[in-house]
Design an enzyme around this catalytic site. Sequence first.
Site, PDB file in Angstrom:
ATOM      1  CG  ASP A 201      -1.897   1.088   1.303  1.00 42.14           C
ATOM      2  OD1 ASP A 201      -2.715   1.189   0.384  1.00 42.14           O
ATOM      3  OD2 ASP A 201      -1.864   1.861   2.287  1.00 42.14           O
ATOM      4  CD  GLU A 264      -2.262   2.337  -3.452  1.00 40.92           C
ATOM      5  OE1 GLU A 264      -3.403   2.746  -3.724  1.00 40.92           O
ATOM      6  OE2 GLU A 264      -1.817   2.291  -2.281  1.00 40.92           O
TER       7      GLU A 264
END
Length: 524
Positions: A201, A264
């Site tokens: 993330d 990401e």
Amino acid sequence: MDELAWWQRGVVYQVYPRSFQDSNGDGVGDLRGIAARLDHLVELGVDALWLSPIQPSPMADFGYDVADYCGVDPIFGNLEDFDALVAAAHERGLRVILDFVPNHSSDRHPWFQESRSSRTSARRDWYIWRDAAPDGGPPTNWISHFGGSAWEWDEATGQYYLHSFLKEQPDLNWRNPAVRAAMLDVLRFWLDRGVDGFRVDVIWLLIKDDQFRDNPPNPGWTPGQSEHDRLLDRYTADQPEVHGIIAEMRQVLEAYEQRLLIGEIYLPVERLVTYYGHENSGAHLPFNFLLIRAPWNAAEVARIIQDYEAALPPDAWPNWVLGNHDQSRIATRVGPAQARVAAMLLLTLRGTPTVYYGDEIGMTDVPIPPHLVQDPAEKNQPGIGVGRDPERTPMLWDASPNGGFTTGTPWLPTGSTEVNVAAQAGQPGSMLALYRQLIALRRSNPALVVGAVGKVTARGTLLSFTRSHAGQRLQVLLNMGHTPCAVPVPEGGRVLLSTRPVAAEPAGGMLSLAGDEGVVLELP
């Protein structure tokens, strides 16, 4: 093909665990529910499922505020359920990719509880603490991605702590070697349990400016846009030191066989590709979100394909994404008819595609009434369209009132259940059938996996490109408009697949494409 890693040959399928399948009637999806639906993924033909966060969490940001990196939140099950899911997936030839959220923890994580206990705490430096500015205000002008200052005052210890998202999500200090060591051990914990990879993330945010300089204003910002976008992320994102952290993560994975590291990253293409690193030091797949943000027309998509292919470092493996848990669904963005064309685009481009759950049946965003809004991004900045609930609604398995997702009250409304798996499973011309056909075509034609991309052109509403490998030549023709068009094609060309149930065959050196039609053509 045999020389490729599984993630180069395969298709990744993202599961948002809260919304996939509820096994116990509490209205929230869980691990046992996911295990019960694995055969759907097998029939679809995908190779890996990526799970959004399942770790223990107060759910201030629905799992992206982690209170224990080495556990499973009771709402999803327990570690035994996770092990059973991994075993069931592996038995079916499916890989399991887990979300890893290293930029921030929950404010209820024991690490942060200890860090904020006193300025002399052994873990004080595990998070980012700063004295107030001379006027008593926040140390910098940095803005949270969810609006408001990125700094929260802690009365007990008389300092501010940094939170790039909610105040319940304090940022970890990745400049601290002890933090790095602890988080790398988290990766090993899950790898030892059989996890096949991680999606990391906000990987480009892990390091912040060590001089704590103010971010400059964004000259392109206008009122009504996200407050965070009012400033440029010059000192809070994409810092040079982040690549050293990614290299350490990559080396952990390299100690295991065939594991995958996805990052990401929302950056322009020239910065995005630097996250591949050099000699096994970067992410295998820095997520490419260019299509998610693209205006949907042939000229723009052709430019994106060309620019991305040209920017890739030598030996870098491309990837493509049409949707995820943070972005409006593709069928909403481009319409149901063009969503079929988009599916063909995604599954015929060079590189690893990621499919977002529900896109394979053409699910659309579900409008959420204000009193049912769950997403903190929307609650903190209402009315500007940043809410992510509409694309996170429950998977629709059948036409029953809750779409077969739960026997209870779903955590988000399902909306209409007319579009569902059961209704499409036996329909040759359905969206589900098209996805299955496209994935099967990809699997059986090496040119669609390892073939070079060539002759990317846009003419009016028509996007065209070729894929070539070992003597096989394929041409992908996508009509990104709603009116028919005629396309010159080589004599002897043969349609392998159309987005329409019945496709016209070439005649006289021409192929007639209907509006909203795409075809894969085998060239002589």
